[in-house]
Each structure stands twice: as C-alpha cells, then as structure tokens.
Design a protein around this motif. Structure first.
Motif, short mmCIF file in Angstrom:
data_model
loop_
_atom_site.label_atom_id
_atom_site.label_comp_id
_atom_site.label_asym_id
_atom_site.label_seq_id
_atom_site.Cartn_x
_atom_site.Cartn_y
_atom_site.Cartn_z
N GLY A 7 -20.92 11.80 35.02
CA GLY A 7 -22.02 12.77 35.03
C GLY A 7 -21.99 13.68 33.81
N ILE A 8 -20.79 14.11 33.42
CA ILE A 8 -20.65 14.95 32.22
C ILE A 8 -21.09 14.18 30.99
CG2 ILE A 8 -18.94 16.05 30.71
CD1 ILE A 8 -17.40 16.79 33.35
N ILE A 9 -20.65 12.94 30.88
CA ILE A 9 -21.02 12.11 29.73
C ILE A 9 -22.53 11.91 29.70
CG2 ILE A 9 -20.88 9.77 28.78
CD1 ILE A 9 -17.90 9.83 29.65
N GLN A 14 -27.67 13.35 26.85
CA GLN A 14 -29.02 13.95 26.81
C GLN A 14 -29.07 15.13 25.86
OE1 GLN A 14 -30.35 14.83 30.83
NE2 GLN A 14 -29.38 12.96 31.56
N ASN A 15 -27.97 15.91 25.83
CA ASN A 15 -27.94 17.09 24.99
C ASN A 15 -26.49 17.44 24.69
OD1 ASN A 15 -28.16 19.51 23.67
ND2 ASN A 15 -29.07 20.63 25.37
N ALA A 16 -26.00 17.00 23.53
CA ALA A 16 -24.61 17.24 23.16
C ALA A 16 -24.32 18.73 22.93
CB ALA A 16 -24.25 16.44 21.92
N ASP A 22 -23.70 25.16 31.75
CA ASP A 22 -24.90 24.42 32.18
C ASP A 22 -24.52 23.06 32.76
OD1 ASP A 22 -26.50 26.52 31.33
OD2 ASP A 22 -27.07 25.55 29.43
N ILE A 23 -23.58 22.38 32.12
CA ILE A 23 -23.14 21.08 32.63
C ILE A 23 -22.47 21.26 33.99
CG2 ILE A 23 -21.52 19.18 32.25
CD1 ILE A 23 -22.05 19.59 29.20
N LEU A 29 -19.02 21.93 38.84
CA LEU A 29 -17.72 22.39 38.36
C LEU A 29 -17.88 23.70 37.60
CD1 LEU A 29 -16.25 19.06 36.87
CD2 LEU A 29 -15.57 20.15 39.02
N SER A 30 -16.76 24.41 37.43
CA SER A 30 -16.79 25.61 36.60
C SER A 30 -16.85 25.20 35.13
CB SER A 30 -15.53 26.46 36.84
OG SER A 30 -14.40 25.76 36.34
N ALA A 31 -17.25 26.14 34.29
CA ALA A 31 -17.31 25.86 32.85
C ALA A 31 -15.94 25.46 32.32
CB ALA A 31 -17.84 27.08 32.09
#
Length: 145
Positions: A7-9, A14-16, A22-23, A29-31
């Motif tokens: 999911g993170i990848i 979509q937006n590096a 935000d992710i 998850l926490s930042a």
C-alpha cells in the motif's frame, strides 16, 4: 513485504512527494511507522530511488518511433545493448520473440534527427535492417516502475 508495504509503495508511485503522515492516514499507520517502513524498503533495495518524470516534449523531443531491429545471424543481447547504448535517442529497448530481434523505442527532436539516430543503429555491423513506426498520437502511457 506485506500488504502495508504494498500500500505504501502504491501511494508513493502515485505521488513520491506524499508526506509520511498522508500515507499513514491512508494505510492506517503513524508517520514514524511509515518512515521506518520506507527506510527499510529503500535499505532492502525494494525501492530503488525517488524521481520525477518530465514530459519529453518539454525538452523538444516531439518525434517518437518504435523500431523493429533485425540482425544478421545470432546476436547476443549484450551486443545489442552495446549498439543501442551509443544512441542517446534510444529511450527503451528489449529483445523480443518473433521475426525481429529487438524492439526499440526512440525519441528525437525532429524527423531528420530521428533519421540520423536510425542510421547510427543501421550501420552497426550485426544489424541487417530496421522497420520503423512513427507515433502519431499517444493514447495511453502507464509506468510500472
């Protein structure tokens, strides 16, 4: 790698530039947890780098072609790589099944520049001939890096 990593990848694809917060809000998850996972994915070589994609037409590369490359006899992929690496207009290439030995994607600033680049490929000792198709309009462009 688990579903959270995937999911993170996906979100980074979509937006590096997305923030870890935000992710984390999307994947739950926490930042700081997202940062640890991204650092691990980078360290493990799963994420190879972060980059931007610039429209090639911004740099004047408005002429695009797909070229089938036909060789004399059997030519090793390493030899094709050597030939094609010396032509900066080659942006992508791969060996293929079928009658052609390779498919080459080229971008140039103009038709004459494309013709010059094609000639560089054609004069290589192992190249028999090429067959080109110039792109008139791009319909779909996806990246799966």
């Amino acid at each position: 790698m688990d579903n959270l990593d995937r999911g993170i990848i996906d979100l980074l694809r979509q937006n590096a530039r997305a923030s870890y917060g935000d992710i984390g809000g999307v994947v739950g998850l926490s930042a700081s947890a997202v940062k640890r996972r991204v650092d691990r994915l980078v360290g493990d070589g799963v994420i190879r780098g972060f980059t931007i994609q610039v429209d090639p037409t911004v740099d004047g590369y408005n002429t695009e072609a797909y070229v089938e490359l036909f060789c004399r006899g059997t030519v090793a992929p390493d030899e094709l790589l050597r030939i094609l690496s010396g032509v900066p207009e080659v942006v992508d290439a791969g060996t293929v099944t079928g009658s052609a030995d390779a498919i080459v994607h080229m971008r140039a600033r103009s038709i004459p520049a494309l013709e010059d680049a094609l000639e560089k490929v054609r004069i290589a000792p192992n190249v028999d001939h090429t067959r080109s198709a110039i792109v008139l309009s791009r319909l779909i462009h996806r990246t799966h890096d």
